[in-house]
Every structure is written in C-alpha cells, then in structure tokens.
Design an enzyme around this catalytic site. Structure first.
Site, short mmCIF file in Angstrom:
data_model
loop_
_atom_site.label_atom_id
_atom_site.label_comp_id
_atom_site.label_asym_id
_atom_site.label_seq_id
_atom_site.Cartn_x
_atom_site.Cartn_y
_atom_site.Cartn_z
N GLY A 151 -11.09 10.71 -2.94
CA GLY A 151 -10.67 9.70 -3.00
C GLY A 151 -11.79 8.34 -2.97
O GLY A 151 -11.38 7.59 -2.53
N GLY A 153 -12.26 4.16 -3.02
CA GLY A 153 -11.14 3.50 -3.26
C GLY A 153 -11.83 2.56 -1.52
O GLY A 153 -13.17 2.63 -1.55
N GLN A 154 -10.89 2.54 -1.25
CA GLN A 154 -11.44 0.90 0.26
C GLN A 154 -12.57 2.14 1.31
O GLN A 154 -13.50 1.01 1.66
CB GLN A 154 -10.58 0.13 0.60
CG GLN A 154 -10.79 -0.83 1.69
CD GLN A 154 -9.87 -1.35 2.66
OE1 GLN A 154 -8.74 -0.68 2.69
NE2 GLN A 154 -9.70 -2.58 3.17
N ASP A 196 -13.65 11.55 -7.65
CA ASP A 196 -11.46 10.02 -7.50
C ASP A 196 -11.64 10.59 -9.12
O ASP A 196 -12.33 11.04 -9.41
CB ASP A 196 -12.31 9.05 -7.48
CG ASP A 196 -10.78 7.99 -6.42
OD1 ASP A 196 -9.93 7.73 -7.84
OD2 ASP A 196 -11.03 7.40 -5.30
N ILE A 197 -10.48 9.82 -8.78
CA ILE A 197 -9.84 10.03 -11.19
C ILE A 197 -10.54 9.68 -11.65
O ILE A 197 -11.36 8.86 -12.77
CB ILE A 197 -8.06 9.17 -10.95
CG1 ILE A 197 -8.10 9.77 -11.97
CG2 ILE A 197 -8.51 8.23 -10.19
CD1 ILE A 197 -6.15 10.26 -11.78
N ASP A 231 -8.70 14.60 -10.12
CA ASP A 231 -7.67 13.92 -10.49
C ASP A 231 -6.37 14.78 -9.30
O ASP A 231 -6.38 16.54 -9.90
CB ASP A 231 -6.43 13.85 -11.55
CG ASP A 231 -4.44 13.58 -11.97
OD1 ASP A 231 -4.44 13.65 -10.24
OD2 ASP A 231 -4.28 13.62 -12.68
N TYR A 233 6.30 4.65 1.74
CA TYR A 233 4.20 4.99 1.63
C TYR A 233 5.04 5.53 3.57
O TYR A 233 4.43 6.40 3.80
CB TYR A 233 4.24 3.76 2.20
CG TYR A 233 2.34 3.56 3.12
CD1 TYR A 233 1.64 4.44 2.16
CD2 TYR A 233 2.62 2.60 3.97
CE1 TYR A 233 0.89 4.85 2.51
CE2 TYR A 233 1.17 3.34 4.23
CZ TYR A 233 0.29 3.68 3.95
OH TYR A 233 -1.56 4.21 4.34
N LYS A 255 4.15 9.09 5.27
CA LYS A 255 3.09 8.88 6.08
C LYS A 255 3.72 10.10 7.32
O LYS A 255 2.75 10.89 7.99
CB LYS A 255 2.38 8.08 6.73
CG LYS A 255 1.64 7.91 5.36
CD LYS A 255 0.70 8.56 5.49
CE LYS A 255 -0.53 7.98 4.56
NZ LYS A 255 -2.04 8.76 3.69
C1 AKB Z 1 -1.19 -0.54 3.98
O1 AKB Z 1 -0.88 -1.90 3.96
O2 AKB Z 1 0.03 -0.29 2.72
C2 AKB Z 1 -1.95 0.20 4.62
C3 AKB Z 1 -1.84 0.32 6.25
C4 AKB Z 1 -0.85 -0.07 6.67
O3 AKB Z 1 -1.10 1.84 5.89
N1 AKB Z 1 -3.47 -0.07 4.55
#
Ligand code: AKB
Length: 315
Positions: free
Chosen positions: A8, A11-12, A34-35, A52, A142, A146
């Site tokens: 990754g 990414g940021q 990264d992909i 990937d 999300y 997590k």
């Molecule tokens: C998001 O906004 O989804 C992320 C996080 C807080 O994990 N930056």
C-alpha cells in the site's frame, strides 16, 4: 539487515512511511508495493513491486524473492468508500489481514504491522477522552472490519505468538499524498482549496470535532511501535493513539491566520453521520506508558507546515 515491505506504498500513509523507513534502514532494504505506481520519490528511491494484495500467491512470491521479515500492511478501503461498497471493503480489509497473519504464524515473516482506526468505536462509546477499552459497537462497515481485524490480531498473538502490532489511527493529515475515501479527508482537502481558491465547502458541520494527527507523528509512532521490545507491546489488539482534536471551524480559523481572506461553508453529506458516530478525543495513556508514544505537533504547528509544503508543491 532484515528486509521490510510496505504493502500500500502509493497511499497516504504508505508513501510517507516508505520514505522514512528507507531513510532509517537503507533504500535497498525497504520494498514498496501497491496495485498502482507510487509517488515519484518512492518509485525512484528503492525497489518497487506491483502487488494486488488479494492475490496471496503474488504477495508470498515477493516476500520470498526479497527474504522479507517485516510487513507493513496498509492496503485498505476507508470509511466513506466502504459505505458505498460494503462487501468489497470487507473482503479487501479482512482477506489481506488473514493471509498475512497466517504467514506470521507460520514464520514466513517475523513481524506484521496492521493499522486499525478510531472507527472501531461507535455511537455508544464515550465520546470524550475515549479509553483504550470501552464499548465498541461500530456502525460503519469499515469500523466493523477494523474491530474484527483487531480481534484476529490478538487471537493470533495469544494462540500462535504471531508478532503483530497495531495502532488505531485517528484522521491523518499530510501533504505528500492526498487521502482518499475517508471521513476525515476534509482536513487535508481544506489546505489545497485554501491555497488554490481561498474557499472551501466542508462535508462535515462546523462543530464536528474528530481526533486527528499530523503524519510525521503517525509515522514516528508506527515505526517506534514496530521497533519496540516485544515485552513492551502489551496490547496486541490495537493501541489508542492521540494527536490533535479539532472541528472544521477551528481548523478554518487557524488557516485564516495565514490566509485572512479564506472562507469556509458547510454542506454535510453522508459522512456527517459517520463522523458523529466516532469519538471526539482519545485517551492514549497505554501507548504512552508501554512504549513511550507522544505526539509533537499541535494545530498551529501542523497548519504552518501544511500550508508551506502544499504551496511549494503546487508551484
Ligand atoms: C477515515 O476517515 O476513514 C480514516 C480513519 C479515521 O480511519 N481516516
């Protein structure tokens, strides 16, 4: 020197992390992957492998090719994008973690970093100074992924002694690579718009405070945790990590000190509800006590650097 891979790296977090790891451990010892291709300085400063993360065989092939011992697994779908594509987000966020946890368990790799998030908390969690252990009923896919991931990490550590380490990142603010698909992204976008057009329309309301952190603090904390003596890493789910807490109006006021003509307007979208389900500030006493975490940047210092760096970049 043991070899490290960042999965990754475009990414940021990955782009900044790869460069700092190369700085500390040598360019040839840190493989970016990264992909899609990463930023120019990541691509040109050391090895890059297209991967990937859903292709377990390809991940294993690269790990064997370089005899990699440490993995930073950063490929993930963030909160906003995940709400639009829940099953894909679940598959991406979970499958990649489980296959890397298995490789850690089997000894193919020695150490794994996997990021969790403040998204593990939900509307029933205490909002202020949210403790390490609390009610956790995330309302986003999300956050659910997590939280499940954290449980898997702790399970693999307890059952198989897999050396996996994790932090719950707050919203991360950086100038190298823009964020994408997150709820905290406004705090990066606002700087670009302030410089380009002196105005910004925010997708959260003015009083929506969220935990945030400047990227240099996050990168230092991440590497410190990975380099810490294993005995000091007492939490194997994921550590709370706190930096700065502010709302869009407070950030806009800080930017106005540098750009007096800057104006902000508010047009909340679906991300408002996500933000409202998250804490406003985080208690990170465990990370401080266990492995010496501390943050350095406050709102003023972070704003100062962001404006300078983005101005230079846009030129
Ligand atoms: C998001 O906004 O989804 C992320 C996080 C807080 O994990 N930056």
């Amino acid at each position: 020197m043991s070899k490290i891979i960042v999965i990754g790296a475009s990414g940021q977090i990955g782009s900044d992390l790869t460069l700092e790891l190369r700085n500390r451990f040598g360019n040839e010892n840190v493989i970016a992957s990264d992909i899609k291709n990463a930023a120019d300085d990541v691509m040109s400063s050391g090895p890059f492998e297209p991967i990937d993360v859903m292709d377990e065989n390809r991940v294993l092939e690269v790990i064997k090719k370089y005899d990699i011992s440490q993995v930073y697994l950063l490929a993930a779908m963030l909160s906003g994008s995940a709400e639009k594509n829940p099953k894909k987000a679940w598959d991406l966020n979970m499958k990649s973690l489980l296959s890397l946890l298995d490789m850690t368990k089997e000894g193919t790799i020695k150490k794994l970093f996997w990021p969790s998030s403040i998204a593990v908390f939900g509307p029933t969690t205490p909002k202020h100074d949210t403790p390490q252990t609390s009610v956790m009923e995330p309302s986003t896919v999300y956050g659910i992924s997590k939280l499940a991931g954290e449980r898997w990490c702790e399970y693999y550590f307890r059952k198989y002694r897999a050396d996996v380490r994790s932090v719950r990142y707050p919203g991360l603010i950086s100038y190298k690579t823009e964020a994408g698909g997150g709820t905290t992204d406004y705090a990066v976008e606002i700087f670009y718009e302030a410089i380009k057009s002196s105005k910004y329309e925010c997708f959260l309301t003015e009083n929506t405070a969220l935990p945030m952190m400047f990227m240099p603090d996050a990168i230092r904390g991440t590497i410190d945790l990975m380099e810490a003596d294993p005995a000091k890493v007492k939490i194997r789910s994921s550590y709370n990590l706190s930096g700065i807490s502010f709302n869009p109006r407070e950030l806009a006021d800080e930017i106005k000190k540098h750009i007096p003509e800057f104006t902000i307007s508010y047009k909340p979208d679906f991300r408002q509800q996500i933000a409202e389900s998250w804490p406003e500030s985080i208690n990170d006493a465990d990370a401080r006590a266990d492995w010496g975490w501390h943050h350095e940047y406050d709102l003023a210092a972070m704003t100062d650097v962001m404006l300078k760096e983005i101005r230079a970049k846009l030129k």
